[in-house]
Design a protein around this motif. Sequence first.
Motif, PDB file in Angstrom:
ATOM      1  N   VAL A 156       0.807  -1.096  -0.027  1.00  0.00           N
ATOM      2  CA  VAL A 156       0.140  -0.008  -0.085  1.00  0.00           C
ATOM      3  C   VAL A 156       0.888   1.219  -0.049  1.00  0.00           C
ATOM      4  O   VAL A 156       1.321   1.484   1.001  1.00  0.00           O
ATOM      5  CB  VAL A 156      -0.935   0.107   1.280  1.00  0.00           C
ATOM      6  N   PRO A 157       1.066   1.964  -1.197  1.00  0.00           N
ATOM      7  CA  PRO A 157       1.817   3.283  -0.938  1.00  0.00           C
ATOM      8  C   PRO A 157       1.361   4.370  -0.352  1.00  0.00           C
ATOM      9  O   PRO A 157       0.242   4.217   0.127  1.00  0.00           O
ATOM     10  CB  PRO A 157       1.646   3.727  -2.679  1.00  0.00           C
ATOM     11  N   VAL A 158       2.213   5.098   0.163  1.00  0.00           N
ATOM     12  CA  VAL A 158       1.836   6.372   0.827  1.00  0.00           C
ATOM     13  C   VAL A 158       0.930   7.230   0.194  1.00  0.00           C
ATOM     14  O   VAL A 158       1.261   7.484  -1.010  1.00  0.00           O
ATOM     15  CB  VAL A 158       3.094   7.090   1.460  1.00  0.00           C
ATOM     16  N   GLY A 159       0.067   7.738   0.692  1.00  0.00           N
ATOM     17  CA  GLY A 159      -0.740   8.658  -0.116  1.00  0.00           C
ATOM     18  C   GLY A 159      -1.768   8.064  -1.035  1.00  0.00           C
ATOM     19  O   GLY A 159      -2.163   8.517  -2.180  1.00  0.00           O
ATOM     20  N   ARG A 160      -2.061   6.782  -1.142  1.00  0.00           N
ATOM     21  CA  ARG A 160      -2.941   6.169  -2.167  1.00  0.00           C
ATOM     22  C   ARG A 160      -4.521   5.727  -1.274  1.00  0.00           C
ATOM     23  O   ARG A 160      -4.260   4.899  -0.315  1.00  0.00           O
ATOM     24  CB  ARG A 160      -2.196   5.186  -2.728  1.00  0.00           C
ATOM     25  N   ALA A 161      -5.347   6.178  -1.890  1.00  0.00           N
ATOM     26  CA  ALA A 161      -6.771   5.581  -1.336  1.00  0.00           C
ATOM     27  C   ALA A 161      -6.968   4.197  -1.857  1.00  0.00           C
ATOM     28  O   ALA A 161      -6.476   3.594  -2.651  1.00  0.00           O
ATOM     29  CB  ALA A 161      -7.746   6.709  -1.747  1.00  0.00           C
ATOM     30  N   ARG A 162      -8.085   3.772  -1.162  1.00  0.00           N
ATOM     31  CA  ARG A 162      -8.968   2.525  -1.413  1.00  0.00           C
ATOM     32  C   ARG A 162     -10.085   2.578  -1.842  1.00  0.00           C
ATOM     33  O   ARG A 162     -11.067   3.323  -1.302  1.00  0.00           O
ATOM     34  CB  ARG A 162      -8.640   1.397  -0.529  1.00  0.00           C
ATOM     35  N   VAL A 163     -10.758   2.071  -3.011  1.00  0.00           N
ATOM     36  CA  VAL A 163     -12.110   2.447  -3.570  1.00  0.00           C
ATOM     37  C   VAL A 163     -12.881   1.134  -3.585  1.00  0.00           C
ATOM     38  O   VAL A 163     -12.544   0.071  -4.108  1.00  0.00           O
ATOM     39  CB  VAL A 163     -11.894   3.001  -4.843  1.00  0.00           C
ATOM     40  N   TYR A 164     -13.980   1.247  -2.920  1.00  0.00           N
ATOM     41  CA  TYR A 164     -15.185   0.268  -2.927  1.00  0.00           C
ATOM     42  C   TYR A 164     -16.254   0.535  -3.998  1.00  0.00           C
ATOM     43  O   TYR A 164     -16.648   1.799  -3.705  1.00  0.00           O
ATOM     44  CB  TYR A 164     -15.582  -0.220  -1.606  1.00  0.00           C
ATOM     45  N   GLN A 165     -16.751  -0.210  -4.768  1.00  0.00           N
ATOM     46  CA  GLN A 165     -17.951   0.018  -5.527  1.00  0.00           C
ATOM     47  C   GLN A 165     -18.977  -0.854  -5.215  1.00  0.00           C
ATOM     48  O   GLN A 165     -18.893  -1.954  -5.171  1.00  0.00           O
ATOM     49  CB  GLN A 165     -17.480  -0.255  -7.116  1.00  0.00           C
ATOM     50  N   VAL A 166     -20.191   0.124  -5.013  1.00  0.00           N
ATOM     51  CA  VAL A 166     -21.309  -0.814  -4.536  1.00  0.00           C
ATOM     52  C   VAL A 166     -22.428  -0.360  -5.425  1.00  0.00           C
ATOM     53  O   VAL A 166     -22.740   0.869  -5.964  1.00  0.00           O
ATOM     54  CB  VAL A 166     -22.007  -0.085  -3.097  1.00  0.00           C
ATOM     55  N   GLY A 167     -23.109  -1.313  -6.363  1.00  0.00           N
ATOM     56  CA  GLY A 167     -24.011  -1.174  -7.299  1.00  0.00           C
ATOM     57  C   GLY A 167     -23.264  -0.656  -8.547  1.00  0.00           C
ATOM     58  O   GLY A 167     -22.187  -0.820  -8.637  1.00  0.00           O
ATOM     59  N   SER A 168     -23.885   0.200  -9.164  1.00  0.00           N
ATOM     60  CA  SER A 168     -23.148   0.839 -10.322  1.00  0.00           C
ATOM     61  C   SER A 168     -22.044   1.773 -10.082  1.00  0.00           C
ATOM     62  O   SER A 168     -21.437   2.090 -10.999  1.00  0.00           O
ATOM     63  CB  SER A 168     -24.257   1.781 -11.351  1.00  0.00           C
ATOM     64  N   ALA A 169     -21.990   2.446  -8.984  1.00  0.00           N
ATOM     65  CA  ALA A 169     -20.810   3.116  -8.641  1.00  0.00           C
ATOM     66  C   ALA A 169     -20.788   4.485  -9.360  1.00  0.00           C
ATOM     67  O   ALA A 169     -20.127   5.148  -9.143  1.00  0.00           O
ATOM     68  CB  ALA A 169     -19.705   2.435  -8.585  1.00  0.00           C
ATOM     69  N   ASP A 170     -22.228   4.869  -9.871  1.00  0.00           N
ATOM     70  CA  ASP A 170     -22.160   6.064 -10.806  1.00  0.00           C
ATOM     71  C   ASP A 170     -22.782   7.187 -10.211  1.00  0.00           C
ATOM     72  O   ASP A 170     -22.784   8.265 -10.918  1.00  0.00           O
ATOM     73  CB  ASP A 170     -22.844   5.804 -12.258  1.00  0.00           C
ATOM     74  N   ASP A 171     -23.496   6.972  -9.111  1.00  0.00           N
ATOM     75  CA  ASP A 171     -24.447   8.209  -8.515  1.00  0.00           C
ATOM     76  C   ASP A 171     -23.667   9.065  -7.535  1.00  0.00           C
ATOM     77  O   ASP A 171     -24.053  10.095  -7.529  1.00  0.00           O
ATOM     78  CB  ASP A 171     -25.681   7.593  -8.125  1.00  0.00           C
ATOM     79  N   LEU A 172     -22.899   8.342  -6.658  1.00  0.00           N
ATOM     80  CA  LEU A 172     -22.471   9.157  -5.613  1.00  0.00           C
ATOM     81  C   LEU A 172     -21.008   8.585  -5.172  1.00  0.00           C
ATOM     82  O   LEU A 172     -20.685   7.438  -5.243  1.00  0.00           O
ATOM     83  CB  LEU A 172     -23.335   9.026  -4.483  1.00  0.00           C
ATOM     84  N   THR A 173     -20.191   9.561  -4.463  1.00  0.00           N
ATOM     85  CA  THR A 173     -18.886   9.300  -4.114  1.00  0.00           C
ATOM     86  C   THR A 173     -19.019   9.605  -2.437  1.00  0.00           C
ATOM     87  O   THR A 173     -19.227  10.721  -2.425  1.00  0.00           O
ATOM     88  CB  THR A 173     -17.835  10.070  -4.714  1.00  0.00           C
ATOM     89  N   ILE A 174     -18.719   8.585  -1.810  1.00  0.00           N
ATOM     90  CA  ILE A 174     -18.319   8.794  -0.237  1.00  0.00           C
ATOM     91  C   ILE A 174     -16.871   8.632  -0.211  1.00  0.00           C
ATOM     92  O   ILE A 174     -16.230   7.724  -0.192  1.00  0.00           O
ATOM     93  CB  ILE A 174     -19.268   7.711   0.720  1.00  0.00           C
TER      94      ILE A 174
END
Length: 289
Positions: A156-174
């Motif tokens: 895991v590089p310093v300063g890199r996030a992890r992204v989870y996609q739930v459903g289409s993942a097209d409507d909202l970013t949390i």
Amino acid sequence: TLLDETSVLGLGLGAGLAGMLPVPEIQYLAYLHNAEDQLRGEAATMRFFSQGAFRNPMVVRVAGLAYQEGFGGHFHNDNSVAVLRDVPGLVIAVPARPDDAAPMLRTCLASAAVDGSVCVFLEPIALYHTRDLYAEGDGEWLAGYPEPGAWVAGHVPVGRARVYQVGSADDLTIITFGNGVRMSLRAAAVLAEEGVGTRVVDLRWLAPLPVADIIRESSATGRVLVVDETRRSGGVGEGVIAALVDAGYVGAARRVAGVDSFVPLGPAARHVLVSTEAITDGARTLLAR
């Protein structure tokens, strides 16, 4: 060691100067404030004021943040990290899941050994014994521990996030971190039943913030909900919103954050901390705009 935070970090400073790689531990986050100048005034400034002649690498493990059932008061439930984020050069890691925790700790150790970094590894206490995600017994928060031969693949590089996609993942970013990751994934599952596709961004690093990941994932949906378990004033969410503004983000944005209060005793804590329900409601409000 003595039960004294100043002594613990002071010993770490000396060990680092002597060529070792110390991993001092502070229990809990609230007690770090008793000795924070050991980091701000000593550890993080050593290379700066010596023009690189000296270094004192260390990785400070800190058990912290809130949501501990049965623990009361602001000494065992502390959601303040502002003083850490203000220190130039300090690396701040906040793992949320076991399959991130070990790789991120190894990254901090490598950064300290190679670059002489001073890292703070902030561990959400409330997640230590968490096993389930959506329902009791689902085991969705558990992970195996890879053998050393597989460590490189999970780096895991310093300063890199992890992204989870739930459903289409097209409507909202949390965008969230720590305890907020589990709550946001639970909220995303509820929203998916309503036809809303969500991408949940686990920052993992509070310093340096994963700005490139924040901008990319926010621009993908044009609607951003920042879920910040720290306080609304001086919290992590302020940095995320500022990063979006600086990058010229023009979509919708909203925050769900802790109240500007110390964490009170017992069930009263629920009145000042972020909840899954608050995240779900915040998302619905944002989507209705």
